[in-house]
Motif scaffolding. Structure first.
Motif, mmCIF file in Angstrom:
data_model
loop_
_atom_site.group_PDB
_atom_site.id
_atom_site.type_symbol
_atom_site.label_atom_id
_atom_site.label_comp_id
_atom_site.label_asym_id
_atom_site.label_seq_id
_atom_site.Cartn_x
_atom_site.Cartn_y
_atom_site.Cartn_z
ATOM 1 N N GLU A 1 34.148 -4.234 -28.311
ATOM 2 C CA GLU A 1 33.101 -5.251 -28.244
ATOM 3 C C GLU A 1 32.661 -5.465 -26.799
ATOM 4 N N HIS A 2 31.394 -5.810 -26.633
ATOM 5 C CA HIS A 2 30.869 -6.144 -25.308
ATOM 6 C C HIS A 2 30.688 -7.645 -25.254
ATOM 7 N N ARG A 3 31.462 -8.326 -24.403
ATOM 8 C CA ARG A 3 31.437 -9.778 -24.317
ATOM 9 C C ARG A 3 30.774 -10.239 -23.033
ATOM 10 N N LEU A 4 29.997 -11.321 -23.133
ATOM 11 C CA LEU A 4 29.323 -11.912 -21.987
ATOM 12 C C LEU A 4 30.040 -13.195 -21.573
ATOM 13 N N ALA A 5 29.762 -13.648 -20.349
ATOM 14 C CA ALA A 5 30.331 -14.908 -19.889
ATOM 15 C C ALA A 5 29.872 -16.037 -20.804
ATOM 16 N N GLY A 6 30.761 -16.983 -21.038
ATOM 17 C CA GLY A 6 30.481 -18.081 -21.947
ATOM 18 C C GLY A 6 31.788 -18.646 -22.455
ATOM 19 N N PRO A 7 31.811 -19.162 -23.686
ATOM 20 C CA PRO A 7 33.058 -19.739 -24.219
ATOM 21 C C PRO A 7 34.219 -18.754 -24.238
ATOM 22 N N TRP A 8 33.928 -17.468 -24.497
ATOM 23 C CA TRP A 8 35.003 -16.481 -24.557
ATOM 24 C C TRP A 8 35.460 -16.056 -23.165
#
Length: 278
Positions: free
Chosen positions: A253-260
């Protein structure tokens, strides 16, 4: 699984001496002694943040500072030993240059295999070692890459820009590191057993789809002095149990800055830790 990342400007670490000393003062004497062994302040600074990250996480979960305890597996992987901790927490720390990151999971998101749990993370700055070319750099670790990985990095048929090739290499390497760190293994694991097809974001272990594993990749920018920006890539890996089957291939998965993925400035992070961990 979530990630906290802390950034600072390595070239200006001397400007952070005051906050470093105050942050050091809230740690236990043994931790202070271990950090005091570092010859270079930048190493001690990274070590301090690495100590504060899990402590601040425990504090946010309502754990008193006096109750926080930690241990090491035989291969040196840290884990929480706080008595009566519920829900359990598994974490892993990594750092490179001006980036320190922690991946963690707890409760229902954590597969029950204590003490250290199978969760790992790795980050690396996109840069070539000094006095090296990309081809030479790849060749130095060629025995740890699969034929497919070498093809997507150095392809005569479809040449790619060096920056993209470098990004691909470090994604491959951080995924291999994150996986072995999640396993809690020391040196000796053959990285060639792990294959990351970056263009397709697909992972295989020993030529097969890994059962029960989740991988997430991320990319972060670190704003430094002189209007310079450093780019880091990272991968977090977590074991969810054999009963969790991937739908076909194991996709990263490609995750962006934020809650995760939360990003903190180092000075502000240490100030927050001082306030909440005293």
């Amino acid at each position: 699984m979530q990630v906290w990342a802390v950034t600072f400007d390595v070239s200006h670490v001397a400007d952070l001496e005051d906050v470093y000393q105050r942050g050091l003062g809230i740690l236990d004497p043994d931790s202070q002694h271990r950090l005091g062994r570092f010859y270079h302040r930048v190493d001690g600074f990274r070590g301090l943040i690495g100590k504060l990250l899990p402590r601040l996480l425990l504090r946010e979960r309502g754990i008193a500072v006096s109750s926080m305890t930690f241990g090491l597996t035989q291969t040196g992987k840290p884990y929480v030993t706080t008595p009566g901790l519920n829900p359990s927490i598994g974490y892993n720390i990594t750092h490179d240059s001006g980036m320190i990151a922690m991946a963690y999971a707890s409760g229902d998101d954590l597969y029950p295999d204590p003490p250290a749990y199978r969760i790992g993370v790795d980050v690396m700055k996109l840069q070539l070692p000094k006095r090296d070319t990309f081809h030479g750099f790849v060749n130095t670790v060629g025995d740890q890459l699969t034929d497919l990985e070498r093809e997507i990095l150095i392809s005569n048929a479809q040449p790619i820009l060096e920056l993209e090739a470098l990004r691909r290499f470090y994604l491959i390497w951080t995924l291999k590191e994150a996986y072995t760190k999640a396993l809690g293994l020391g040196l000796g694991f053959d990285f060639k057993r792990i294959e990351y097809d970056v263009p397709r974001d697909v992972v295989k272990i020993d030529g097969m789809v890994p059962r029960g594993w989740k991988f997430a990749r991320f990319e972060l920018q670190n704003e430094c002095g002189g209007e310079q920006t450093e780019t880091y890539v990272g991968v977090a890996a977590q074991y969810l149990g054999d009963e969790v089957q991937p739908q076909g291939e194991c996709v990263v998965e490609h995750r962006l800055a934020g809650p995760w993925l939360k990003v903190f400035d180092a000075a502000q992070f240490i100030e927050k830790a001082i306030l909440e961990l005293k």
